[in-house]
Design a protein around this motif. Structure first.
Motif, short mmCIF file in Angstrom:
data_model
loop_
_atom_site.label_atom_id
_atom_site.label_comp_id
_atom_site.label_asym_id
_atom_site.label_seq_id
_atom_site.Cartn_x
_atom_site.Cartn_y
_atom_site.Cartn_z
N GLU A 79 88.58 12.96 8.84
CA GLU A 79 88.01 13.54 10.05
C GLU A 79 87.70 15.01 9.80
N LYS A 113 83.36 8.56 3.51
CA LYS A 113 82.89 8.75 4.88
C LYS A 113 83.62 9.93 5.50
N TYR A 115 84.08 11.56 9.44
CA TYR A 115 83.85 11.23 10.85
C TYR A 115 84.38 12.34 11.73
N GLU A 137 78.68 6.25 16.32
CA GLU A 137 79.27 4.95 16.00
C GLU A 137 79.92 4.30 17.21
N GLY A 157 79.88 9.44 12.53
CA GLY A 157 80.23 9.39 11.12
C GLY A 157 79.02 9.59 10.22
#
Length: 163
Positions: A79, A113, A115, A137, A157
């Motif tokens: 994150e 990824k 996010y 998302e 994301g």
């Protein structure tokens, strides 16, 4: 503008940011109540490998913070959070600092990824994130409590291949 690791000398600036109710409400968090608590949190997390904190540095001045939180080496995601100091807002720093944080996540930490969560009513932030390449998302209904009420949040994301 550059990002650099958060140091103990930066704590007074972080303290000022995190004691601003409006700022922390954007992060869906309460303001810290004391500088001592912030110092203890710094000590606790300085060696934590599941997070990285960076200062947004503009010509030697503290302009904000970019954080990579919940770094997950198995699933290769993290994150990202950002706060730009009010004196430096409106200069494009949020977008540039976010890009540098994402670049660090992908190229140094080998994440797949990145996010984030953002209040659905924070259209300025949503716009910046979309310009960077984040995709919406989903919507979390009444997921965060801040400023005395529940807020809906978007989960956004970006994948390594999209950056």
């Amino acid at each position: 503008m550059r990002i650099r690791p958060l140091e103990r000398k930066d704590l007074p600036y972080v303290y000022n940011q995190e004691n601003a109710r409006g700022v922390m409400a954007l992060w869906f968090e309460e303001a810290y109540t004391s500088f001592d608590e912030l110092e203890l949190l710094y000590e606790k997390h300085v060696l934590d490998q599941t997070e990285r904190r960076f200062v947004i540095d503009v010509d030697g001045q503290f302009a904000g913070v970019v954080e990579l939180m919940y770094i997950d080496d198995l699933h290769r995601n993290t994150e990202i959070q950002i706060i730009v100091d009010k004196d430096f807002q409106g200069q494009g720093l949020a977008q540039e600092a976010m890009q540098k944080g994402i670049e660090y996540a992908f190229n140094v930490l080998n994440m797949y990824k990145v996010y984030l969560y953002v209040d659905v009513d924070n259209q300025a932030a949503v716009h910046i994130y979309e310009k960077i390449g984040f995709q919406n998302e989903g919507r979390l209904r009444q997921h965060f409590f801040a400023e005395g009420q529940y807020h809906d949040s978007f989960v956004m994301g970006i994948l390594r291949s999209e950056f």
